[in-house]
Design a protein around this motif. Structure first.
Motif, PDB file in Angstrom:
ATOM      1  N   GLN A  47       0.810  -1.221   0.000  1.00 31.25           N
ATOM      2  CA  GLN A  47       0.000   0.000   0.000  1.00 31.25           C
ATOM      3  C   GLN A  47       0.843   1.271   0.000  1.00 31.25           C
ATOM      4  OE1 GLN A  47      -3.322  -0.056  -0.237  1.00 31.25           O
ATOM      5  NE2 GLN A  47      -3.278  -2.280  -0.272  1.00 31.25           N
ATOM      6  N   CYS A  48       2.152   1.131   0.117  1.00 27.24           N
ATOM      7  CA  CYS A  48       3.032   2.294   0.275  1.00 27.24           C
ATOM      8  C   CYS A  48       3.230   3.060  -1.024  1.00 27.24           C
ATOM      9  CB  CYS A  48       4.396   1.855   0.805  1.00 27.24           C
ATOM     10  SG  CYS A  48       4.381   1.417   2.554  1.00 27.24           S
ATOM     11  N   ARG A  49       3.500   4.350  -0.847  1.00 19.73           N
ATOM     12  CA  ARG A  49       3.848   5.215  -1.977  1.00 19.73           C
ATOM     13  C   ARG A  49       4.869   6.254  -1.493  1.00 19.73           C
ATOM     14  NH1 ARG A  49      -2.195   7.660  -2.268  1.00 19.73           N
ATOM     15  NH2 ARG A  49      -1.974   9.220  -0.642  1.00 19.73           N
ATOM     16  N   ALA A  50       5.474   6.931  -2.433  1.00 20.94           N
ATOM     17  CA  ALA A  50       6.515   7.909  -2.116  1.00 20.94           C
ATOM     18  C   ALA A  50       6.006   8.927  -1.097  1.00 20.94           C
ATOM     19  CB  ALA A  50       6.977   8.615  -3.379  1.00 20.94           C
ATOM     20  N   ASP A 110       5.599   8.273   2.152  1.00 24.50           N
ATOM     21  CA  ASP A 110       4.992   7.638   3.325  1.00 24.50           C
ATOM     22  C   ASP A 110       5.989   7.540   4.475  1.00 24.50           C
ATOM     23  OD1 ASP A 110       2.503   7.337   2.196  1.00 24.50           O
ATOM     24  OD2 ASP A 110       2.813   5.232   1.636  1.00 24.50           O
ATOM     25  N   LEU A 120       8.294  -4.013  -1.750  1.00 27.38           N
ATOM     26  CA  LEU A 120       8.858  -2.954  -2.592  1.00 27.38           C
ATOM     27  C   LEU A 120       9.929  -3.482  -3.541  1.00 27.38           C
ATOM     28  CD1 LEU A 120       9.232  -0.113   0.090  1.00 27.38           C
ATOM     29  CD2 LEU A 120       7.357  -0.452  -1.541  1.00 27.38           C
ATOM     30  N   LEU A 174      10.691   2.031  -5.727  1.00 29.48           N
ATOM     31  CA  LEU A 174      10.273   2.905  -4.633  1.00 29.48           C
ATOM     32  C   LEU A 174      11.282   2.682  -3.510  1.00 29.48           C
ATOM     33  CD1 LEU A 174       8.365   4.939  -3.397  1.00 29.48           C
ATOM     34  CD2 LEU A 174       6.826   3.066  -2.793  1.00 29.48           C
ATOM     35  N   GLU A 212      10.870  12.488   0.520  1.00 27.49           N
ATOM     36  CA  GLU A 212       9.870  12.876  -0.468  1.00 27.49           C
ATOM     37  C   GLU A 212       9.659  11.812  -1.540  1.00 27.49           C
ATOM     38  OE1 GLU A 212      11.187  16.552  -2.111  1.00 27.49           O
ATOM     39  OE2 GLU A 212      10.942  17.639  -0.233  1.00 27.49           O
ATOM     40  N   ASP A 213      10.733  11.116  -1.927  1.00 25.17           N
ATOM     41  CA  ASP A 213      10.672  10.136  -3.005  1.00 25.17           C
ATOM     42  C   ASP A 213      10.834   8.706  -2.512  1.00 25.17           C
ATOM     43  OD1 ASP A 213      10.429  12.163  -4.991  1.00 25.17           O
ATOM     44  OD2 ASP A 213      12.571  12.544  -4.796  1.00 25.17           O
ATOM     45  N   VAL A 272       9.784   5.594   0.820  1.00 26.48           N
ATOM     46  CA  VAL A 272       9.043   5.161   1.995  1.00 26.48           C
ATOM     47  C   VAL A 272      10.052   5.182   3.133  1.00 26.48           C
ATOM     48  CG1 VAL A 272       7.860   3.231   3.109  1.00 26.48           C
ATOM     49  CG2 VAL A 272       7.478   3.704   0.676  1.00 26.48           C
ATOM     50  N   ARG A 291      -4.156  10.279   4.574  1.00 26.83           N
ATOM     51  CA  ARG A 291      -3.476   9.344   3.647  1.00 26.83           C
ATOM     52  C   ARG A 291      -3.842   7.889   3.901  1.00 26.83           C
ATOM     53  NH1 ARG A 291      -2.008   5.484   1.271  1.00 26.83           N
ATOM     54  NH2 ARG A 291       0.109   4.798   0.928  1.00 26.83           N
ATOM     55  N   TRP A 292      -3.882   7.479   5.144  1.00 29.53           N
ATOM     56  CA  TRP A 292      -4.073   6.063   5.466  1.00 29.53           C
ATOM     57  C   TRP A 292      -5.519   5.697   5.800  1.00 29.53           C
ATOM     58  CZ3 TRP A 292      -0.477   2.718   4.209  1.00 29.53           C
ATOM     59  CH2 TRP A 292       0.830   3.181   4.040  1.00 29.53           C
TER      60      TRP A 292
END
Length: 145
Positions: free
Chosen positions: A19-22, A24, A47, A67, A97-98, A100, A139-140
């Protein structure tokens, strides 16, 4: 939730990692041996990272992947008595920022890095772990883990 084995902890990490994205931020707390690093290994595997080890002695490891995973162990920073200053020295505000970012032993000094984060606490009072996940920020919300 109850986590009975290391494999279950790893699987939880994989569900979270999927579920993670940049950008987080995930904060992990629990006593030594509770499974924090096993959880991060699961996140890493989701990832595409298979070599996650505890960064206790180096404080921070960056695992490059599609990621990126920044894995911080703040245990030794807490011993120094001024963890917030040491975290600032890691320049996580810019780096995350970019990526996890997962911080083991991530307390209030780590929480200030983002208004949106997962705060995961592992209770190891018995052989079976109890994992508590606090979803902070929009976000979550609604994300199934």
């Amino acid at each position: 939730m109850r986590i009975e084995t290391a494999a279950d902890m790893h699987a939880l990490g994989m569900r979270i990692g999927a579920q993670c994205r940049a950008g987080d931020l995930i904060l992990l707390n629990g006593p030594l041996g509770s499974g924090k690093t096993v959880l991060v290994q699961g996140i890493g595997q989701a990832l595409g990272i298979n070599d996650v080890t505890s960064p206790t002695f180096v404080i921070s490891r960056i695992h490059t992947a599609p990621l990126t995973l920044i894995h911080v162990d703040a245990y030794r920073l807490l011993e120094g008595g001024n963890a917030a200053v040491y975290l600032d020295d890691l320049d996580l505000d810019t780096a995350r920022e970019d990526a996890v970012t997962v911080i083991e032993w991530g307390g209030a000094e780590s929480a200030r890095l983002s208004d949106e984060r997962l705060e995961i606490t592992i209770d190891r009072t018995e052989e079976v772990r109890e994992v508590f996940i606090n979803k902070v920020g929009a976000r979550w919300q609604g994300v199934e883990l």
